[in-house]
Design an enzyme around this catalytic site. Structure first.
Site, short mmCIF file in Angstrom:
data_model
loop_
_atom_site.label_atom_id
_atom_site.label_comp_id
_atom_site.label_asym_id
_atom_site.label_seq_id
_atom_site.Cartn_x
_atom_site.Cartn_y
_atom_site.Cartn_z
N TYR A 156 0.83 -1.20 0.00
CA TYR A 156 0.00 0.00 0.00
C TYR A 156 0.87 1.26 0.00
CZ TYR A 156 -3.80 3.15 1.44
OH TYR A 156 -4.73 4.17 1.49
N LYS A 160 1.10 4.18 -2.92
CA LYS A 160 0.77 5.58 -2.66
C LYS A 160 1.96 6.51 -2.90
CE LYS A 160 -3.52 4.85 -1.71
NZ LYS A 160 -4.57 5.35 -2.65
#
Length: 248
Positions: A156, A160
């Site tokens: 994740y 990002k």
């Protein structure tokens, strides 16, 4: 006249959560809304009705944002229905958290594809339209962990961080056509995803935040509205942290 009157916005992954809050806020400022989600289910239909009640044009589209062909097809459909695209919010995202030792290749690939490749797909699809218009605002939904990293979220966090670098790169490439690209890095936002956490965990989070509270989807939507509007006409290539001061 709202801040976004006359503009058409695409918001991906907007049937619920932060994406829905952004779509509703944009609509309240006069924007017509095309939103996507994996399926146009009851949540999506409810979102459509809420946006429609604000007096703007709206349509939800079933689309897998991580699939290139799906994205090209849905953007073609949106242009036929709406005629233009002024704002793109790359919001579609998932988590598949695990320690790096236990993280599988499937967990890595899925998060990178849904969170990062989806943004590539949609930017590729809208770039010719915005080029022709000589205007546009692209907003990538990043995260504070894309800046700081986070144990148990390597996939994740990497996705990002990629959203931030992608926005900066696009800002440099498309700036001469008056197309802007920025990223928003939310911190601890109270959504369905975080609602499952215990009160103790939420209290511990709050202690790390100077404002001593979690944010709301509306807090993020307000930042997105600024970046979508002409108020930010000289803002591009930036990362705006919406985190109550958690990351400085």
């Amino acid at each position: 006249m709202g801040l976004l009157s006359g503009k058409t916005a695409i918001v991906t992954g907007a049937a619920r959560g932060i994406g829905k809050a952004i779509a509703l806020k944009f609509a309240s400022e006069g924007a017509d809304i095309a939103f996507t989600d994996l399926a146009i289910d009851e949540n999506a239909h409810n979102t459509e009705k809420e946006i429609e009640a604000l007096g703007v044009k709206v349509k939800g589209y079933a689309s897998n944002a991580a699939n290139y062909a799906d994205t090209m097809a849905v953007v073609d459909e949106i242009v036929k229905d709406f005629g233009r695209v002024d704002v793109l919010v790359n919001n579609a995202g998932i988590t598949r958290d695990a320690s790096f030792k236990r993280m599988t290749e499937e967990q890595w690939d899925l998060v990178i594809n849904v969170n990062l490749k989806s943004a590539f797909n949609f930017i590729k699809a809208v770039q010719p339209i915005m080029n022709k218009q000589k205007s546009g605002s692209i907003i990538n939904m990043a995260s504070v962990v894309g800046v700081s990293g986070n144990a148990g979220q390597a996939n994740y966090s990497a996705s990002k961080a990629g959203m931030i670098a992608l926005a900066k790169s696009i800002a440099k490439e498309l700036g001469p056509r008056d197309i802007r690209a920025n990223a928003i890095a939310p911190g601890f936002i109270i959504t369905e995803m975080t609602a499952v956490l215990s009160e103790e965990v939420k209290a511990e989070w709050a202690k790390q935040i100077p404002l001593r509270r979690g944010g709301t989807p509306e807090d993020v939507a307000n930042v997105a509205t600024f970046l979508a509007s002409d108020l930010s006409s000289y803002v591009t290539g930036q990362v705006i942290h919406c985190c109550g001061g958690m990351n400085m």
